[in-house]
Design a protein around this motif. Sequence first.
Motif, mmCIF file in Angstrom:
data_model
loop_
_atom_site.group_PDB
_atom_site.id
_atom_site.type_symbol
_atom_site.label_atom_id
_atom_site.label_comp_id
_atom_site.label_asym_id
_atom_site.label_seq_id
_atom_site.Cartn_x
_atom_site.Cartn_y
_atom_site.Cartn_z
ATOM 1 N N TYR A 86 3.874 1.492 -1.366
ATOM 2 C CA TYR A 86 4.352 1.608 -2.745
ATOM 3 C C TYR A 86 3.263 2.203 -3.634
ATOM 4 O O TYR A 86 3.527 3.058 -4.492
ATOM 5 C CB TYR A 86 4.759 0.231 -3.290
ATOM 6 C CG TYR A 86 6.045 -0.327 -2.712
ATOM 7 C CD1 TYR A 86 7.045 0.501 -2.195
ATOM 8 C CD2 TYR A 86 6.288 -1.708 -2.696
ATOM 9 C CE1 TYR A 86 8.222 -0.017 -1.683
ATOM 10 C CE2 TYR A 86 7.463 -2.237 -2.190
ATOM 11 C CZ TYR A 86 8.418 -1.384 -1.682
ATOM 12 O OH TYR A 86 9.587 -1.902 -1.179
ATOM 13 N N TRP A 87 2.042 1.759 -3.434
ATOM 14 C CA TRP A 87 0.910 2.259 -4.229
ATOM 15 C C TRP A 87 0.752 3.758 -4.034
ATOM 16 O O TRP A 87 0.583 4.509 -4.993
ATOM 17 C CB TRP A 87 -0.364 1.516 -3.816
ATOM 18 C CG TRP A 87 -1.587 1.857 -4.607
ATOM 19 C CD1 TRP A 87 -2.039 1.245 -5.737
ATOM 20 C CD2 TRP A 87 -2.545 2.876 -4.300
ATOM 21 N NE1 TRP A 87 -3.198 1.822 -6.168
ATOM 22 C CE2 TRP A 87 -3.529 2.833 -5.301
ATOM 23 C CE3 TRP A 87 -2.655 3.836 -3.286
ATOM 24 C CZ2 TRP A 87 -4.627 3.706 -5.317
ATOM 25 C CZ3 TRP A 87 -3.735 4.697 -3.309
ATOM 26 C CH2 TRP A 87 -4.704 4.630 -4.304
ATOM 27 N N GLN A 88 0.810 4.180 -2.785
ATOM 28 C CA GLN A 88 0.644 5.600 -2.491
ATOM 29 C C GLN A 88 1.781 6.423 -3.096
ATOM 30 O O GLN A 88 1.575 7.572 -3.499
ATOM 31 C CB GLN A 88 0.632 5.801 -0.964
ATOM 32 C CG GLN A 88 0.459 7.240 -0.515
ATOM 33 C CD GLN A 88 -0.978 7.720 -0.602
ATOM 34 O OE1 GLN A 88 -1.818 7.051 -1.207
ATOM 35 N NE2 GLN A 88 -1.266 8.870 -0.016
ATOM 36 N N ILE B 20 3.550 1.603 -8.713
ATOM 37 C CA ILE B 20 2.444 0.668 -8.890
ATOM 38 C C ILE B 20 2.939 -0.728 -9.237
ATOM 39 O O ILE B 20 2.398 -1.723 -8.751
ATOM 40 C CB ILE B 20 1.468 1.194 -9.967
ATOM 41 C CG1 ILE B 20 0.991 2.621 -9.595
ATOM 42 C CG2 ILE B 20 0.269 0.266 -10.095
ATOM 43 C CD1 ILE B 20 0.330 2.707 -8.252
ATOM 44 N N ARG C 139 -8.772 1.805 1.006
ATOM 45 C CA ARG C 139 -8.208 0.837 0.079
ATOM 46 C C ARG C 139 -8.047 -0.528 0.725
ATOM 47 O O ARG C 139 -8.287 -1.555 0.095
ATOM 48 C CB ARG C 139 -6.839 1.359 -0.411
ATOM 49 C CG ARG C 139 -6.108 0.432 -1.331
ATOM 50 C CD ARG C 139 -4.824 1.105 -1.783
ATOM 51 N NE ARG C 139 -3.688 0.204 -1.634
ATOM 52 C CZ ARG C 139 -3.332 -0.695 -2.538
ATOM 53 N NH1 ARG C 139 -4.033 -0.827 -3.647
ATOM 54 N NH2 ARG C 139 -2.298 -1.467 -2.339
ATOM 55 N N SER D 51 -4.901 -1.691 -7.310
ATOM 56 C CA SER D 51 -3.627 -1.458 -7.995
ATOM 57 C C SER D 51 -3.756 -1.706 -9.497
ATOM 58 O O SER D 51 -3.170 -0.967 -10.313
ATOM 59 C CB SER D 51 -2.540 -2.368 -7.399
ATOM 60 O OG SER D 51 -2.296 -2.031 -6.051
ATOM 61 N N ALA E 250 4.014 -2.429 -6.184
ATOM 62 C CA ALA E 250 2.845 -2.736 -5.358
ATOM 63 C C ALA E 250 2.135 -3.980 -5.883
ATOM 64 O O ALA E 250 1.766 -4.878 -5.122
ATOM 65 C CB ALA E 250 1.894 -1.544 -5.328
ATOM 66 N N GLN F 10 -5.337 1.341 -10.813
ATOM 67 C CA GLN F 10 -4.407 2.456 -10.854
ATOM 68 C C GLN F 10 -3.423 2.310 -12.016
ATOM 69 O O GLN F 10 -2.978 3.309 -12.606
ATOM 70 C CB GLN F 10 -3.625 2.533 -9.531
ATOM 71 C CG GLN F 10 -2.755 3.772 -9.389
ATOM 72 C CD GLN F 10 -3.564 5.031 -9.145
ATOM 73 O OE1 GLN F 10 -4.687 4.962 -8.662
ATOM 74 N NE2 GLN F 10 -3.023 6.177 -9.506
ATOM 75 N N SER G 114 0.832 -1.212 0.000
ATOM 76 C CA SER G 114 0.000 0.000 0.000
ATOM 77 C C SER G 114 0.863 1.258 0.000
ATOM 78 O O SER G 114 0.506 2.269 -0.626
ATOM 79 C CB SER G 114 -0.929 0.000 1.225
ATOM 80 O OG SER G 114 -1.857 -1.061 1.143
ATOM 81 N N GLU H 127 1.636 -7.475 -3.919
ATOM 82 C CA GLU H 127 0.269 -7.894 -3.591
ATOM 83 C C GLU H 127 -0.060 -9.256 -4.205
ATOM 84 O O GLU H 127 -0.773 -10.063 -3.585
ATOM 85 C CB GLU H 127 -0.725 -6.842 -4.056
ATOM 86 C CG GLU H 127 -0.754 -5.634 -3.123
ATOM 87 C CD GLU H 127 -1.465 -4.433 -3.712
ATOM 88 O OE1 GLU H 127 -1.759 -3.502 -2.936
ATOM 89 O OE2 GLU H 127 -1.723 -4.406 -4.924
ATOM 90 N N ASN I 90 -7.202 -4.896 -2.537
ATOM 91 C CA ASN I 90 -6.113 -3.950 -2.801
ATOM 92 C C ASN I 90 -5.446 -4.211 -4.149
ATOM 93 O O ASN I 90 -5.051 -3.279 -4.852
ATOM 94 C CB ASN I 90 -5.068 -4.045 -1.683
ATOM 95 C CG ASN I 90 -5.548 -3.423 -0.379
ATOM 96 O OD1 ASN I 90 -6.597 -2.775 -0.336
ATOM 97 N ND2 ASN I 90 -4.797 -3.629 0.681
ATOM 98 N N TRP J 20 -7.921 6.723 -0.520
ATOM 99 C CA TRP J 20 -6.818 5.871 -0.058
ATOM 100 C C TRP J 20 -7.108 5.123 1.246
ATOM 101 O O TRP J 20 -6.894 3.917 1.322
ATOM 102 C CB TRP J 20 -5.543 6.706 0.064
ATOM 103 C CG TRP J 20 -4.612 6.206 1.111
ATOM 104 C CD1 TRP J 20 -4.288 6.788 2.278
ATOM 105 C CD2 TRP J 20 -3.904 4.958 1.091
ATOM 106 N NE1 TRP J 20 -3.425 6.020 2.986
ATOM 107 C CE2 TRP J 20 -3.171 4.872 2.271
ATOM 108 C CE3 TRP J 20 -3.826 3.901 0.188
ATOM 109 C CZ2 TRP J 20 -2.370 3.800 2.590
ATOM 110 C CZ3 TRP J 20 -3.020 2.825 0.513
ATOM 111 C CH2 TRP J 20 -2.308 2.780 1.691
#
Length: 903
Positions: A759-761, A765, A902, A800, A768, A803, A757, A772, A796, A899
Amino acid sequence: MGSATGPYSQVTNIAEQHIHLTPPRREEVVWPVEVGPVPELATAFQPRTVVREGVDAARASGEGVVLTQVFSGGGGVGKSQLAAAYAGQALAEGAELVVWATAGDEAQIMAQYAQAAARVGVPGADGKDLEEDARAFCGWLATTSRRWLVVLDDVTDPVVVEPWWPVSRTGTGWVLATTRLRDARLTGGGRRRVDIGVYTPEEAAAYLHTRLAGEDMEHLVDEQAGQLAEALGYLPLALGHAAAHMINEDLSCTAYLALFQEEETRLEEILPATADAEGYGRQVTATLLLALDAAQRADGNGELVVPVLRLAALLDPAGHPHTLWATEPVLTYLTGHRTETPTEQAQQGPAPRPAAVTAGQARAALRLLHRYALLTCDTRAEPRAVRIHALTARAARETTLGHQVPDLATTAADALLEVWPDPDEPHPDLAATLRTNSEALSTHARQHLWHPEGHLLLFHAGTSLINAGLPSAATDYWQSMTADSTYFLGPDHPDTLTCRHSLAISHGQNGRLYDAINLHEQVLTDRERILGPQHPDTLRTRHSLAVSYGQAGRIHEAIALGEQVLTDTERILGPDHPDTLFSRSSLATFYRQAGRIHEALPLLRQVLADRERILGPDHPDTLFSRSSLATFYRQAGRIHEALPLLRQVLADRERILGPQHPDTLTTRHNLATSYRQAGHTQDAIDLLQQVLADSERTLGPHHPNTLASRNNLVTSYLDAGRTQDAINLSEQILADSERILGPHHPNTLQTRRNLASSYWQAGRIREAIALEEQVLADSERVLGPQHPDTLTTRHNLATSYWQAGRTQDAINLQEQVLADRERILGPHHPNTLTSRNNLATSYADAGRTQDAINLQEQVLADRERILGHEHPDTVLVREVLSGWRRRQPRGRTGGRRRWPGRG
């Protein structure tokens, strides 16, 4: 000449004594003079640097006035050896006279003094009168300018020795005395006591290495050397015997330690007389208990010292509460088990029925044992006021007859239970002390605590571990209890079922939910068969199973079972019974987990009102209900009601339980979470950092609560835009979890999910997604495909994919997650609503605008009904839906704003 023997030593009564003195020497005295002689230092003698610094400082403070040191300590600590080292040092540094006088009785002292008078040519000492020569010697010491040292070794009676303390009016002499006594009469007249304890761990290690190396046996020193020294209590006498026995038998530290830890092995076997390499002259057991006969003869409380010592020997050597000796079980035992003193043994005829022992008399017996260094009694150290050296305790147990142990064990258990507060959470130090004493008692008298059934103390100690938030220790404890109960009572005995029930609760606390559920289901089946479906113990197991279902995310099963249990407990136990209140509280939690917050709130308010009325406002269960109500308010979006309630709970828990208690830390953690939800991100971070530091210090870096604080701090960093701080902390947590817990532990998977998460933020991506996908595969294998954490990971990963622009992959996965959450959590659970909202967003991205609008309208209706029209989540959904209706999808910006939902 006649003799009399006691249980621990032999005393010889001298009916007549003839002492022939050599006439005074007329020739010139050759200095220095040694009268004694001074004992030789033991092999591998340790200089005791820290103790010597204290002695030297005390001696230097005399400023020309004699300073008499009283080396006080129990048997075998090396008092005489240290005094001998000072005697040798005095001669080396130019002392002209050293006298070593055994101070067991007055005649011995006078004989040594008279001999010294003859050796140094004291005027008036003519050898005709022993006492007159001794007094002349004392007078000479007082006025001579020669440097002298007198050692009074092994003082046993302060009254006898008092007239024979030398004085130096010129400041050129000083006196050392060794004694086991802690008696104020020994420290009068400007004398100072210096306590001689056992070796430090470093001194013990140095002794073992030096002693064994001196015999070319250093190969016997291995990685267990430190543990061996600790097991021997760092006692110099025991270490000396142990090293000699290891040399004789070619035993390594590991092999000797294994032998020593066998409870059935006696001290005389592992510290035998054949290992008395330094010529100490007695077996270790006799040495450790040498003062017991003297304590019995000391005064009117002597008849209690043996039963008091035997009781203390069954408890934790590190200490137990002084209040235990005022309990009814202890006083009753002491009344019925007084030990005859030697004077009473000589009396003829039956003794009168003894009067009941009072708490004052029990305390006097403790202080008597303290004076004779058989134990330590210091109320300033409460709750560990009464302490005993482990080897002294073992010696006392080995001299206790087998038929006496059952009564001793039951008395100690009953007394510990009487001083154990209920609840014990407000007294963490006392609770921890009582748990270690229960463990020690069980170790020494286990079988006697299981006849005719398990003693309540055993169950109380295990429950205390659960209530203290120590799940790993509780799990180990209840596994051992289950094995013991099965062995002593059988697999179907109610006590065995209770042990298994508690083990299942510990599994749940420890995050092992499947183990908890499986064991609860087994225990429930057995209790229904053996006790019946309506027995209170059966209801408790059914309730605990419902709690485990709730923890595992099986909410519908938890609610169904919880409603059944509440109905049964209200009917069978009554509406105000603690079990009924507990069942009602748990059912409220299940409703909250299912998103039925408006049903949960009134139920929990009722529980809080009932607990305040029945248990009082400060009871831990009442505080728990108040804290839970604040959590419910927070979930309902009523954050302004949650915050003041949490502040009140925090103040109460700090006052009642202390600032470092696990429940206090949990409240502080929940307050930080509420700050974060209220948008006070920096306040949340500041408080979480404080909680994390306290948790790491108090609970340990890998306790579940510590990990939760770390992970929530990661989330708060992300809220504050401190993405790199979040990543750094997540990577640190992950490395620690993988190293200590293993790569597939549920806590490790949770940490890896949080790192993804982060890394996603940060917009990373691809990293992430890779992480995941790994977590999802592991979660499906370790936790199962329907576990709440597995569903969260799948959710999640879908986010991703969305995203990353993989809209169709996101839709496929989100539709699967939504179907699973509707089936498992229910259509109105907050997580289900989040999945429905995210799927609508993906539909909009894919150009399926009408599908998105239809799904989002459903989400809006549910959130308005469940959370209210003004809840922030409701407002956001309404804004997104308005944009779609105007054919202006919010797209990824809306996703970033969402976020926190998520995970």
